[in-house]
Design a protein around this motif. Structure first.
Motif, PDB file in Angstrom:
ATOM      1  N   VAL B 201     -37.679   7.276   3.848  1.00 37.77           N
ATOM      2  CA  VAL B 201     -37.013   6.773   5.052  1.00 37.77           C
ATOM      3  C   VAL B 201     -37.986   6.145   6.064  1.00 37.77           C
ATOM      4  CG1 VAL B 201     -35.735   7.544   7.098  1.00 37.77           C
ATOM      5  CG2 VAL B 201     -34.914   8.123   4.834  1.00 37.77           C
ATOM      6  N   PRO B 202     -39.097   6.818   6.443  1.00 39.27           N
ATOM      7  CA  PRO B 202     -39.993   6.181   7.422  1.00 39.27           C
ATOM      8  C   PRO B 202     -40.587   4.869   6.908  1.00 39.27           C
ATOM      9  CG  PRO B 202     -40.482   8.505   7.232  1.00 39.27           C
ATOM     10  CD  PRO B 202     -39.538   8.189   6.127  1.00 39.27           C
ATOM     11  N   ASP B 203     -40.834   4.790   5.610  1.00 40.26           N
ATOM     12  CA  ASP B 203     -41.428   3.565   5.065  1.00 40.26           C
ATOM     13  C   ASP B 203     -40.410   2.441   4.984  1.00 40.26           C
ATOM     14  OD1 ASP B 203     -43.591   5.107   4.895  1.00 40.26           O
ATOM     15  OD2 ASP B 203     -43.706   5.172   2.711  1.00 40.26           O
ATOM     16  N   LEU B 204     -39.158   2.789   4.702  1.00 42.59           N
ATOM     17  CA  LEU B 204     -38.116   1.764   4.722  1.00 42.59           C
ATOM     18  C   LEU B 204     -37.980   1.222   6.137  1.00 42.59           C
ATOM     19  CD1 LEU B 204     -35.416   3.429   2.458  1.00 42.59           C
ATOM     20  CD2 LEU B 204     -36.932   1.549   1.884  1.00 42.59           C
ATOM     21  N   ALA B 205     -38.166   2.110   7.132  1.00 46.81           N
ATOM     22  CA  ALA B 205     -38.105   1.649   8.521  1.00 46.81           C
ATOM     23  C   ALA B 205     -39.255   0.685   8.809  1.00 46.81           C
ATOM     24  CB  ALA B 205     -38.163   2.845   9.464  1.00 46.81           C
ATOM     25  N   THR B 206     -40.414   0.935   8.210  1.00 49.31           N
ATOM     26  CA  THR B 206     -41.543   0.023   8.377  1.00 49.31           C
ATOM     27  C   THR B 206     -41.178  -1.362   7.863  1.00 49.31           C
ATOM     28  OG1 THR B 206     -43.087   1.831   8.102  1.00 49.31           O
ATOM     29  CG2 THR B 206     -43.950  -0.376   7.737  1.00 49.31           C
ATOM     30  N   ILE B 207     -40.573  -1.408   6.691  1.00 51.55           N
ATOM     31  CA  ILE B 207     -40.210  -2.709   6.118  1.00 51.55           C
ATOM     32  C   ILE B 207     -39.109  -3.353   6.950  1.00 51.55           C
ATOM     33  CG2 ILE B 207     -39.310  -3.863   4.071  1.00 51.55           C
ATOM     34  CD1 ILE B 207     -40.689  -1.802   2.410  1.00 51.55           C
ATOM     35  N   ARG B 208     -38.165  -2.538   7.430  1.00 48.72           N
ATOM     36  CA  ARG B 208     -37.102  -3.054   8.301  1.00 48.72           C
ATOM     37  C   ARG B 208     -37.711  -3.716   9.536  1.00 48.72           C
ATOM     38  NH1 ARG B 208     -34.848   1.629  11.592  1.00 48.72           N
ATOM     39  NH2 ARG B 208     -36.866   1.288  12.550  1.00 48.72           N
ATOM     40  N   ASP B 209     -38.694  -3.047  10.150  1.00 50.04           N
ATOM     41  CA  ASP B 209     -39.256  -3.578  11.390  1.00 50.04           C
ATOM     42  C   ASP B 209     -40.089  -4.831  11.160  1.00 50.04           C
ATOM     43  OD1 ASP B 209     -38.029  -1.648  12.793  1.00 50.04           O
ATOM     44  OD2 ASP B 209     -39.773  -0.372  13.055  1.00 50.04           O
ATOM     45  N   ARG B 210     -40.546  -5.037   9.943  1.00 52.95           N
ATOM     46  CA  ARG B 210     -41.336  -6.229   9.655  1.00 52.95           C
ATOM     47  C   ARG B 210     -40.463  -7.400   9.211  1.00 52.95           C
ATOM     48  NH1 ARG B 210     -46.770  -5.459   8.079  1.00 52.95           N
ATOM     49  NH2 ARG B 210     -46.494  -6.825   6.294  1.00 52.95           N
ATOM     50  N   ALA B 211     -39.233  -7.105   8.807  1.00 47.07           N
ATOM     51  CA  ALA B 211     -38.391  -8.174   8.258  1.00 47.07           C
ATOM     52  C   ALA B 211     -37.788  -9.022   9.368  1.00 47.07           C
ATOM     53  CB  ALA B 211     -37.276  -7.550   7.422  1.00 47.07           C
ATOM     54  N   LYS B 212     -37.563 -10.287   9.049  1.00 44.78           N
ATOM     55  CA  LYS B 212     -36.849 -11.161   9.988  1.00 44.78           C
ATOM     56  C   LYS B 212     -35.370 -10.789   9.962  1.00 44.78           C
ATOM     57  CE  LYS B 212     -39.818 -15.167   9.288  1.00 44.78           C
ATOM     58  NZ  LYS B 212     -40.311 -14.917   7.914  1.00 44.78           N
ATOM     59  N   PRO B 213     -34.661 -11.017  11.071  1.00 45.85           N
ATOM     60  CA  PRO B 213     -33.240 -10.692  11.066  1.00 45.85           C
ATOM     61  C   PRO B 213     -32.533 -11.401   9.907  1.00 45.85           C
ATOM     62  CG  PRO B 213     -33.955 -11.215  13.271  1.00 45.85           C
ATOM     63  CD  PRO B 213     -35.114 -11.505  12.372  1.00 45.85           C
ATOM     64  N   GLY B 214     -31.660 -10.684   9.252  1.00 43.03           N
ATOM     65  CA  GLY B 214     -30.964 -11.260   8.104  1.00 43.03           C
ATOM     66  C   GLY B 214     -30.498 -10.156   7.183  1.00 43.03           C
ATOM     67  N   ILE B 215     -30.103 -10.553   5.970  1.00 46.77           N
ATOM     68  CA  ILE B 215     -29.567  -9.588   5.017  1.00 46.77           C
ATOM     69  C   ILE B 215     -30.597  -8.521   4.684  1.00 46.77           C
ATOM     70  CG2 ILE B 215     -28.709  -9.325   2.664  1.00 46.77           C
ATOM     71  CD1 ILE B 215     -27.570 -12.086   2.856  1.00 46.77           C
ATOM     72  N   ARG B 216     -31.842  -9.007   4.492  1.00 45.73           N
ATOM     73  CA  ARG B 216     -32.900  -8.099   4.097  1.00 45.73           C
ATOM     74  C   ARG B 216     -33.115  -7.002   5.147  1.00 45.73           C
ATOM     75  NH1 ARG B 216     -37.504  -8.550   1.203  1.00 45.73           N
ATOM     76  NH2 ARG B 216     -39.276  -7.449   2.096  1.00 45.73           N
ATOM     77  N   LYS B 217     -33.165  -7.422   6.413  1.00 47.57           N
ATOM     78  CA  LYS B 217     -33.363  -6.459   7.488  1.00 47.57           C
ATOM     79  C   LYS B 217     -32.165  -5.506   7.553  1.00 47.57           C
ATOM     80  CE  LYS B 217     -34.859  -6.355  12.344  1.00 47.57           C
ATOM     81  NZ  LYS B 217     -36.313  -6.344  12.269  1.00 47.57           N
TER      82      LYS B 217
END
Lengths: 184, 494
Positions: B201-217
């Protein structure tokens, strides 16, 4: 944008290293703040004490879950094998003395129920899943999962003051202090 | 870990409080080159964010095809025709499906060992390999599950395994080791999945915070549950992690114990022994560690993770392989000794047929060589540090552990008490297709994991950096009187 209403969530400050962060947390704790949190990319040792937080209550729930699992396992095996449909196999008795043969399913269900309790009670205690949170309105919120060591003092705290909390955080060594405002 | 480790002071701390000038061996650094938190985030999250290297596609396309053809075609053919398409026969009724089941389930155990037992014993080096090892556990258990589910014959009746009220008013036999196995394996899969997911979970949050707004985020956002990294979350999270480690430890030991009960609670000569549970558990850890290394060594060099998966990690894992391999060797020899010493004629004959005059003696020697002899090379540090040697030994172990289950099942069942009913066993083409199919499935699932999920625990690797906690590391200010292992070896210091 200009006429959009905003609500102050709190002040956010960044700290250089975990030691300064813990030191600042101790001071905030001693000043009597209640609604504040330390955001970090990993769990910092000693931060619970610095924030004045006690031990998590999670284990008590998990113990209850485990006991429930054990009971379920026993009843499932005993009721079906001994009461509803007595199954005479492997030269084992069909009464309470056959219980040792049920130990593996009882054990596994204890673990299974403990695991589910851990998951769901943890989420409840953390207040997750919650995809929107005023914290995310901070320009520096992304640092909390990358390399930032942040402290947020919330406006809901009775001791919070828009004028005085900023110098207080500066005095503690906080950098990049930001007033976090959340769009209503 | 915050609360967990606070209660267990490490020995190094007390050793260095002594200022009498006694030289203290430095603790091996787990993150080399003093990498910053930002570097760790970039490097690990980058694997998910950047284009995959050509290697990824070279491996993924064939693996996915093999999985599709092997598992998809193999199972369709088996279900539509019947279990007769397998090599199983009246005497060897278990055959390859159960060999493969035990093989895959054993592979999974290293993941839980690394994330649970090494966590409880404060082995901080596990932080950079636990995520991938847990993923491996999940995928291996998925491969394993296919075999017993389809081995029941009519897979559409597989729900008979679950204790649900039914129109026949019959219940499962809870005294049967096979039903215990259903409970053990399904619990193991569920708990491993929870452990893996919560850890991520914390690492997925890391990727979420780095992603540009969109489907991926949005997708990473949903799976990271809105994680904010607040210490008011971490304190419960750390407790949950410790509890999961605590319950997974007896769980992983129970799973292979129960798998061994499938054999040991029968009266088949060669199976009915009390050494089976510890021997199976040691073998599972042994085979699983070999598979972790098989996957992580290429992964480390393809993605440039040398600073977080160091030679120290590989060295430690090689030592565990040598240890568990030796335990397995002890079990093999003890089986032979007891077969002779007990005076049980059938037991002794069962082993004589494995060793000397049975139909499959070569597989016994293959097992002995791969599992007992080959890991002994890890007594030498130079061999543990040589990646080619490590990879070759791990391959031997992967093969050897498969042969172990093959020996246990296929050399034993066709030769039981009555010589008149003796038979033999040969795998069919479908057996091959299905087994190779699961290998393809395992590899392609692992590659998808590398592609979409953080393959190293970002948060925990940051946790192991120097001075990462509220109090400075006791060693960091005492550079004087503090020597490295290299200095000792080169004779620079006495």
């Amino acid at each position: 944008m200009s006429n959009e209403l905003k609500r102050v969530y709190g002040y956010l400050a960044e700290f250089d290293n975990p030691q300064d962060l813990a030191h600042a947390a101790e001071q905030i704790r001693d000043a009597g703040f209640k609604r504040w949190d330390v955001h970090s990319p990993y769990a910092i040792h000693g931060m619970d004490a610095a924030m004045g937080l006690g031990r998590s209550r999670l284990p008590w729930f998990v113990f209850g879950g485990g006991v429930l699992g054990l009971t379920t396992g026993f009843l499932l095996a005993y009721v079906t094998q001994v009461i509803i449909y007595p199954t005479v196999v492997q030269a084992k008795p069909v009464n309470i003395h056959t219980t040792p043969a049920f130990f593996p399913p009882m054990f596994e269900l204890t673990i299974l129920f403990s695991g589910f309790t851990t998951l769901f009670v943890l989420l409840a205690l953390m207040g997750l899943p919650r995809l929107n949170h005023p914290f995310f309105a901070a320009r520096q919120a992304h640092k909390a999962t990358d390399d930032g060591l942040l402290i947020v003092i919330e406006a809901r705290d009775p001791l919070f003051s828009k004028e005085e909390t900023r110098p207080f955080l500066e005095k503690l060594g906080g950098k990049n202090i930001e007033l976090v405002e959340d769009a209503i | 870990m915050a609360e967990a480790t606070a209660t267990a002071p490490s020995t190094e701390e007390s050793a260095t409080t002594d200022d009498s000038g006694v030289k203290v061996l430095a603790r091996e650094t787990l993150v080399l080159n003093e990498r910053s938190m930002g570097w760790i985030t970039n490097r690990i999250a980058g694997i998910v964010e950047n284009k995959q290297p050509a290697y990824w596609w070279f491996l993924f396309i064939p693996a996915a095809l093999i999985a599709l053809l092997g598992v998809g075609f193999g199972l369709s053919y088996q279900v539509s025709t019947g279990v007769g398409v397998w090599g199983n026969n009246n005497t060897a009724m278990w055959g390859w499906p159960i060999v493969n089941f035990v093989f895959w389930i054993g592979i999974g155990h290293a993941g839980t060992l690394i994330s649970a037992i090494l966590f409880l014993t404060r082995q901080n080096w596990r932080t950079s390999i636990n995520r991938a090892a847990e993923a491996m556990t999940i995928f291996a258990v998925m491969c394993a599950g296919i075999f017993p589910a389809f081995h029941v014959g009519r897979v559409w009746f597989a729900w008979f395994l679950a204790p649900v009220p039914n129109h026949m008013a019959v219940w499962q036999n809870f005294k049967s080791a096979l039903l215990w196995d259903v409970f053990a394996v399904s619990t193991y899969f569920t708990i491993s999945l929870i452990f893996w997911f919560l850890g991520m979970v914390p690492d997925l949050a890391t990727i979420r915070d780095r992603a540009k707004p969109g489907i991926r985020k949005a997708i990473y956002g949903i799976f990271s549950l809105g994680w904010r990294g607040g210490n008011r979350q971490w304190r419960h999270y750390e407790m949950a992690y410790m509890i999961l480690a605590g319950i997974s430890t007896p769980l992983v030991l129970s799973v292979h114990t129960v798998v061994s009960f499938d054999f040991a609670t029968s009266v088949v000569p060669g199976w009915h022994t009390t050494i089976f549970p510890p021997y199976f558990v040691a073998g599972a850890i042994f085979g699983g560690f070999a598979m972790v290394l098989t996957l992580m060594i290429p992964c480390r060099s393809i993605y440039g993770l040398h600073d977080v998966i160091t030679m120290k990690h590989i060295d430690n894992m090689a030592k565990i392989i040598a240890l568990t391999g030796t335990i397995v060797g002890y079990a093999y020899l003890m089986e032979l000794f007891v077969a002779w010493y007990s005076g049980q004629k059938y037991e002794f004959d069962a082993f004589m047929m494995r060793l000397a005059d049975g139909p499959k003696t070569s597989s016994y020697y293959a097992m002995m060589f791969c599992n007992v002899i080959s890991p002994q090379i890890f007594w030498f540090k130079a061999m543990r540090q040589n990646l080619v040697v490590v990879m070759i030994v791990c391959m031997f172990v992967n093969v050897g552990m498969w042969f172990e289950r093959y020996v246990i099942i296929v050399t034993t069942l066709p030769r039981m008490f009555l010589p008149a009913e003796w038979g033999n066993y040969f795998p069919s083409f479908t057996d091959w297709v299905l087994f190779i199919g699961t290998i393809g499935m395992f590899i392609s699932l692992f590659l998808l994991f590398l592609r979409f999920l953080p393959c190293i625990n970002i948060a925990e690797v940051k946790w192991t950096r120097k001075n990462a906690h509220a109090h400075k590391d006791p060693l960091s200010d005492k550079v004087k009187g503090y020597v490295t292992e290299e200095q000792v070896r080169s004779g620079e210091v006495a």
